[in-house]
Enzyme design. Sequence first.
Site: not given
Ligand code: KIV
Length: 282
Positions: A56, A95, A194
């Site tokens: 996302d 995501d 993270e």
């Molecule tokens: O949205 C994204 O790119 C992520 C990564 C940073 C793990 O969740």
Amino acid sequence: MSTIDKTVIDVRPKRQATAKNIAAMKGTTPIVCLTAYITPMAARLDKHCDLLLVGDSVGMVLYGMDSTLGVDLDMMIRHGRAVCRGAKQALVVIDLPFGTYEESKEQAFRNAARALSETGAGAVKLEGGIEMAETVRFLSTRGIPVLGHVGLMPQSVHVHGGYAARGRSVDEWQPIIDDAIAIAEAGAIAVVLEGVAEPLGRKVTESVSCPVIGIGASSGCDGQILVTEDMLGLFAINPKFVKRFAEIGHDIEAAIEDYANEVRERSFPAEEHTYKMRGANS
Ligand code: KIV
């Protein structure tokens, strides 16, 4: 008279990684992951990566949003489809955006099922620890592989008041360890960890049975993920954990400057870029 269609259709099955392949990589070779949002980039990353995340982060990186909160499911599905067209071997993970899974496990299932069935991806990712474990179990036992995401969770930016790294004092560790264990025990294929201090990255990795994929969580994790535009130098924000493997942003600017100059001085387009009338020499 019948005409023979000479079009060759490549019907060989894709040799695409599955959620099970990723889960089995714990303690073997490091898992290589990057984000992707569009087909040509996915096609370039695919042969080097085990997993491509349609993150996302697309909202910030491609749409100029100041957080990921404005991203919706339709946007993720559109980009998910684009990435699946480019990926032949890496596992594609979508995501789930903010507001599409937190309300109930049924809401999560409905939206995760759309994300998989409308894109061709092989798993979804959602943020959250103990409070999301029941949802992870619900999805995992109903055909939807889930990648967890704990530690710094960008969708909770308003609760935490920013994107500062977590676990920099030992008294902050236990809730993050407990979150990762809860998500792993609920059946997650792997967990993204993270923005945490290095020893906590190692501790979480040792404490859970599934692979831990770090982003700003140290080399002690089972794999690594970065936002591709960050590591290519295409995005202005540059957190400490990002190593820039290229400076594509500068290269683009230099190319655009050359183009603008050549258009202004009429040296582009040149002869070789110009169509001639039929029958004219050369
Ligand atoms: O949205 C994204 O790119 C992520 C990564 C940073 C793990 O969740």
